[in-house]
Write a protein that holds these residues in place. Structure first.
Motif, PDB file in Angstrom:
ATOM      1  N   ASP A 299       0.813  -1.219   0.000  1.00 56.99           N
ATOM      2  CA  ASP A 299       0.000   0.000   0.000  1.00 56.99           C
ATOM      3  C   ASP A 299       0.844   1.264   0.000  1.00 56.99           C
ATOM      4  O   ASP A 299       0.312   2.353  -0.232  1.00 56.99           O
ATOM      5  CB  ASP A 299      -0.911   0.015   1.234  1.00 56.99           C
ATOM      6  CG  ASP A 299      -1.966  -1.074   1.172  1.00 56.99           C
ATOM      7  OD1 ASP A 299      -2.270  -1.509   0.051  1.00 56.99           O
ATOM      8  OD2 ASP A 299      -2.457  -1.486   2.237  1.00 56.99           O
ATOM      9  N   ARG A 300       2.160   1.140   0.261  1.00 53.73           N
ATOM     10  CA  ARG A 300       2.993   2.342   0.399  1.00 53.73           C
ATOM     11  C   ARG A 300       4.122   2.421  -0.622  1.00 53.73           C
ATOM     12  O   ARG A 300       4.865   3.398  -0.635  1.00 53.73           O
ATOM     13  CB  ARG A 300       3.589   2.388   1.812  1.00 53.73           C
ATOM     14  CG  ARG A 300       2.532   2.592   2.900  1.00 53.73           C
ATOM     15  CD  ARG A 300       3.129   2.452   4.273  1.00 53.73           C
ATOM     16  NE  ARG A 300       4.298   3.297   4.409  1.00 53.73           N
ATOM     17  CZ  ARG A 300       5.273   3.074   5.278  1.00 53.73           C
ATOM     18  NH1 ARG A 300       5.221   2.023   6.074  1.00 53.73           N
ATOM     19  NH2 ARG A 300       6.297   3.894   5.349  1.00 53.73           N
ATOM     20  N   ARG A 317      -3.324  -5.014  -5.340  1.00 55.29           N
ATOM     21  CA  ARG A 317      -3.374  -3.593  -5.683  1.00 55.29           C
ATOM     22  C   ARG A 317      -2.153  -2.871  -5.122  1.00 55.29           C
ATOM     23  O   ARG A 317      -1.688  -3.156  -4.025  1.00 55.29           O
ATOM     24  CB  ARG A 317      -4.656  -2.957  -5.114  1.00 55.29           C
ATOM     25  CG  ARG A 317      -5.033  -1.624  -5.748  1.00 55.29           C
ATOM     26  CD  ARG A 317      -6.464  -1.263  -5.390  1.00 55.29           C
ATOM     27  NE  ARG A 317      -6.878  -0.056  -6.080  1.00 55.29           N
ATOM     28  CZ  ARG A 317      -6.750   1.180  -5.576  1.00 55.29           C
ATOM     29  NH1 ARG A 317      -6.230   1.351  -4.367  1.00 55.29           N
ATOM     30  NH2 ARG A 317      -7.168   2.228  -6.257  1.00 55.29           N
ATOM     31  N   PRO A 319      -1.704   0.966  -4.654  1.00 49.01           N
ATOM     32  CA  PRO A 319      -2.367   2.269  -4.830  1.00 49.01           C
ATOM     33  C   PRO A 319      -1.413   3.448  -4.955  1.00 49.01           C
ATOM     34  O   PRO A 319      -1.791   4.476  -5.507  1.00 49.01           O
ATOM     35  CB  PRO A 319      -3.233   2.393  -3.562  1.00 49.01           C
ATOM     36  CG  PRO A 319      -2.563   1.510  -2.564  1.00 49.01           C
ATOM     37  CD  PRO A 319      -1.985   0.374  -3.343  1.00 49.01           C
ATOM     38  N   GLN A 320      -0.141   3.338  -4.449  1.00 50.06           N
ATOM     39  CA  GLN A 320       0.786   4.464  -4.472  1.00 50.06           C
ATOM     40  C   GLN A 320       1.899   4.314  -5.508  1.00 50.06           C
ATOM     41  O   GLN A 320       2.681   5.252  -5.713  1.00 50.06           O
ATOM     42  CB  GLN A 320       1.432   4.638  -3.082  1.00 50.06           C
ATOM     43  CG  GLN A 320       0.445   4.873  -1.958  1.00 50.06           C
ATOM     44  CD  GLN A 320      -0.239   6.213  -2.083  1.00 50.06           C
ATOM     45  OE1 GLN A 320       0.318   7.164  -2.629  1.00 50.06           O
ATOM     46  NE2 GLN A 320      -1.455   6.296  -1.577  1.00 50.06           N
TER      47      GLN A 320
END
Length: 553
Positions: A299-300, A317, A319-320
């Motif tokens: 996520d990071r 996924r 996202p970043q």
């Protein structure tokens, strides 16, 4: 200095005794008064014997007294530094203990109370617990020792005749003295440790780095982290100030040191300390399983370099994620490279020569709107689907062909492309036709003399390994030559056709053939009136081109 005063023999006066350490007062009458007001800033030992009917206070400056012997009731609050209290016959021990019980902060350094003719002192359970908690020894003795004898020479005690009862008493006394001595030694050791720590900190204050404020240190530490993230672990051990500074900088910890020798716990430490900022993976070839086992990293991730990975095994996924470098021995399936899985992906380097046949699956519109694309041309034709899906958004494109292949001619219009790099070392035909109306930087490496790209009218920066035809570059400003490129042929074209009026600089990478820079400069000056600077270099100056090593920056 020692003073012994017997009342009543003095007349009223005031006196300051700055060096007085021992004071003894004897009072033999019930109505005697204290006619002398003494100032005793260094007094340590105070002995006072009052008449049984006299309750007056004879000396008031007792704030520094450590050893007190008295034959009457005493207010312990007047003696804040008291260590040893000796009570003569007639003094109620219970009154003393009650004062200590009521106030825990009373006489914090007191450790020994002696009373004459009380060999078996009766203490309540409450008093016993209080004495134990404060480590105070309560002793009943037959005769009070001199105050200087509280820590008397043990050798004298060991001279007691070796009778059974005497030996037991000697052992008991020795154990008590040893316990008190160890207590004082422990206190002294704590003081020494504090002083050593304070001295080290004061010496550190003289170091030049102490003059740097926190903002300057933060900039230095961030620069060190970008060069080698592992230096942060060393920085955190230098001093308390450096550790506090570097731990308050999550940005510095956002670059992961992915090396073969590093323990997963150390990697997780970087992930935790960089929270909540995006994470950058700076190692060019990292096995995917090593990276993705870290908690919360998917996520990071902001930029990542992966090798030996299959896209089906990646998290659902990212996202970043904005920059992705896929290294050797990897498979990326077209159905996995989509906008829902990589919503912020803008820069993609596919450096693996392996491309699965199922890459052709899916619609081109599923791809993220890439701005940078670097891809190997392989024997399979599916690679061009990457270009189909992002041709309308591409700003930088790098194509590397290392195999002899023949492709059906394909045409693409790239309206926003500003940087193009083509490396064709396969010797095969080049069937890719690109329209680039705003192209500014063009880098070409080829084993053949055939033109790989023809829409060159807007190019300002050119790097090539062969002699270029300058009439194709009317807006050229910087020319970089390497390999077999002939600088004298370039000069001849400039003199013959009068072209490239904006040309400012020619750079040539040093090769086996020796070229005299002065000769090149003199020929340039002879054919053109405008200044064109020539230089022979080991490394070319930066043209703003996205290279493999820069994908993680």
């Amino acid at each position: 200095m020692h003073i012994m005063i017997e009342l009543p023999r003095l007349t009223g006066s005031k006196c300051r005794l700055p060096c007085l350490k021992t004071l003894e007062i004897l009072n033999s009458t019930a109505d005697a008064t204290w006619p002398v007001e003494l100032e005793t800033p260094a007094l340590e030992t105070y002995v006072v014997r009052r008449h049984v009917g006299n309750i007056r206070v004879f000396h008031k400056d007792v704030g520094t007294v450590k050893h007190l012997r008295i034959n009457a009731a005493v207010q312990l609050s007047d003696f804040p530094m008291l260590q040893v209290l000796q009570l003569e016959q007639g003094v109620e021990t219970t009154a003393i203990l009650s004062q200590l019980e009521l106030r825990e902060d009373l006489c914090p350094e007191l450790w020994c109370i002696e009373q004459i003719n009380h060999l078996n002192i009766n203490k309540s359970a409450t008093h016993s617990r209080m004495l134990s908690s404060r480590s105070i020894q309560l002793l009943g003795v037959e005769e009070l020792r001199g105050l200087e004898g509280v820590f008397s020479d043990l050798g004298e005690m060991l001279k007691i005749p070796l009778k059974f009862t005497h030996v037991k008493e000697a052992i008991k006394k020795t154990e008590e003295l040893l316990a008190n001595a160890l207590r004082i030694l422990e206190q002294a050791q704590r003081i020494v440790t504090c002083l050593q720590t304070d001295l080290a900190e004061r010496r550190t204050a003289l170091c030049p780095e102490q003059r740097l404020n926190m903002d300057v240190l933060a900039l230095i530490f961030e620069s060190c982290a970008q060069e080698n993230p592992l230096t942060l672990l060393t920085i955190a051990r230098v001093s308390r100030r450096w550790r506090t500074t570097v731990l308050s900088m999550p940005k510095a910890w956002s670059h992961l040191p992915l090396e073969a020798s590093i323990h997963p716990r150390a990697l997780q430490l970087f992930v935790d300390r960089s929270h909540p900022l995006p994470i950058h993976v700076v190692h060019p070839y990292v096995p995917a399983e090593v990276l993705l086992e870290l908690d919360g990293i998917a996520d990071r991730l902001h930029c990542a370099s992966l090798s030996k990975c299959v896209s089906h095994s990646l998290p659902a996924r990212f996202p970043q994620l904005e920059r992705l470098f896929i290294g050797d021995k990897s498979f990326v399936y077209r159905e996995d490279l989509n906008s829902s899985r990589f919503p912020r992906l803008r820069h993609f380097v596919y450096d693996s020569e392996l491309m699965p046949s199922v890459f052709a699956c899916g619609s081109p519109s599923q791809l993220p709107p890439l701005e940078t694309l670097s891809v190997h041309i392989t024997v399979r034709p599916e690679w061009h689907l990457l270009l189909d899906g992002c041709k309308d958004t591409l700003v930088s494109l790098r194509i590397h062909a290392t195999m002899r292949i023949s492709l059906t001619e394909r045409k693409y219009q790239l309206p926003h492309l500003k940087t193009l790099e083509i490396c064709n070392t396969n010797g095969g035909t080049w069937a890719l036709k690109l329209e680039s109306p705003v192209l500014e930087t063009y880098i070409v490496q080829s084993d053949s003399n055939t033109s790989l790209h023809t829409d060159l009218g807007t190019v300002k920066h050119l790097r090539t390994n062969s002699t270029p035809q300058l009439h194709n570059y009317p807006m050229l400003q910087v020319l970089q030559l390497e390999g077999e490129a002939d600088v004298f042929d370039v000069i001849s074209q400039l003199g013959t056709y009068g072209i490239c009026f904006d040309l400012e600089r020619i750079e040539q990478r040093c090769s086996a053939r020796t070229i005299d820079p002065d000769e090149v400069t003199s020929r340039l000056e002879a054919i053109t009136s405008r200044p064109v600077r020539y230089s022979a270099v080991n490394e070319f100056s930066y043209l703003g081109v996205l290279l493999d090593s820069e994908i993680g920056q």
